[in-house]
Write a protein that holds these residues in place. Sequence first.
Motif, short mmCIF file in Angstrom:
data_model
loop_
_atom_site.label_atom_id
_atom_site.label_comp_id
_atom_site.label_asym_id
_atom_site.label_seq_id
_atom_site.Cartn_x
_atom_site.Cartn_y
_atom_site.Cartn_z
N SER A 32 -17.37 65.78 49.34
CA SER A 32 -17.37 64.99 48.11
C SER A 32 -16.40 65.58 47.09
O SER A 32 -15.80 64.85 46.31
N TYR A 49 -16.99 56.17 44.15
CA TYR A 49 -17.11 55.82 45.57
C TYR A 49 -17.69 56.96 46.41
O TYR A 49 -17.87 56.79 47.62
N ARG A 51 -20.72 58.47 46.78
CA ARG A 51 -21.97 58.21 47.52
C ARG A 51 -21.78 57.13 48.58
O ARG A 51 -22.29 57.26 49.69
N ARG A 52 -21.06 56.07 48.25
CA ARG A 52 -20.84 54.99 49.22
C ARG A 52 -20.05 55.48 50.42
O ARG A 52 -20.33 55.09 51.55
N HIS A 53 -19.07 56.35 50.18
CA HIS A 53 -18.32 56.93 51.29
C HIS A 53 -19.25 57.81 52.13
O HIS A 53 -19.25 57.72 53.37
N LYS A 55 -22.40 57.64 52.56
CA LYS A 55 -23.37 56.82 53.32
C LYS A 55 -22.70 55.96 54.40
O LYS A 55 -23.39 55.33 55.20
N GLU A 57 -20.86 53.30 53.73
CA GLU A 57 -20.77 51.92 53.26
C GLU A 57 -19.32 51.49 53.06
O GLU A 57 -19.00 50.30 53.09
N THR A 58 -18.45 52.45 52.81
CA THR A 58 -17.02 52.22 52.67
C THR A 58 -16.33 53.52 53.05
O THR A 58 -16.99 54.55 53.24
N THR A 59 -15.02 53.49 53.18
CA THR A 59 -14.27 54.68 53.56
C THR A 59 -13.11 54.87 52.60
O THR A 59 -12.31 53.96 52.41
N GLU A 77 -9.03 52.33 50.14
CA GLU A 77 -10.40 52.05 50.55
C GLU A 77 -10.36 51.13 51.75
O GLU A 77 -9.69 50.09 51.72
N CYS A 79 -12.92 49.06 54.43
CA CYS A 79 -14.29 48.59 54.68
C CYS A 79 -14.21 47.40 55.63
O CYS A 79 -13.35 46.53 55.45
#
Length: 125
Positions: A32, A49, A51-53, A55, A57-59, A77, A79
């Motif tokens: 992170s 981004y 937390r979403r990365h 998890k 959910e996105t890259t 990004e 996705c």
Amino acid sequence: NLKQQFENRAAIEASRYEYFDREYVVLFPKTSDDIHLEALSLNNCLDGYIRRHGKGETTILFVREMSRADKSFVAIEVCDNKILQAYSACNQRPKPEVLDFLCRYSSIKEFKFDPEQACVLAREQ
């Protein structure tokens, strides 16, 4: 925990996304802190981004000049097999040669990429 999520993603997925040619390299963030430091360097909203990365959910990926691979240059990004965003510092549109590289990269990695859509914020500024 977030640290473990990043470690797991990097171990499993980095090779799917990473790529280089003679001019540019695409890097997968391992921690992170990597994304946080990129956000500070590029003066953008990448922090949002993390937390979403983590998890999955996105890259978030970093595009660097091969000759200066340690210096922030462009963040993208990805996705659902599509490059959703591509911005250089302060959410500016990347140079045309970087967009050309991203077209080649997306073709090799089998991602969809529309430079006009991916750089929409740059047009609005």
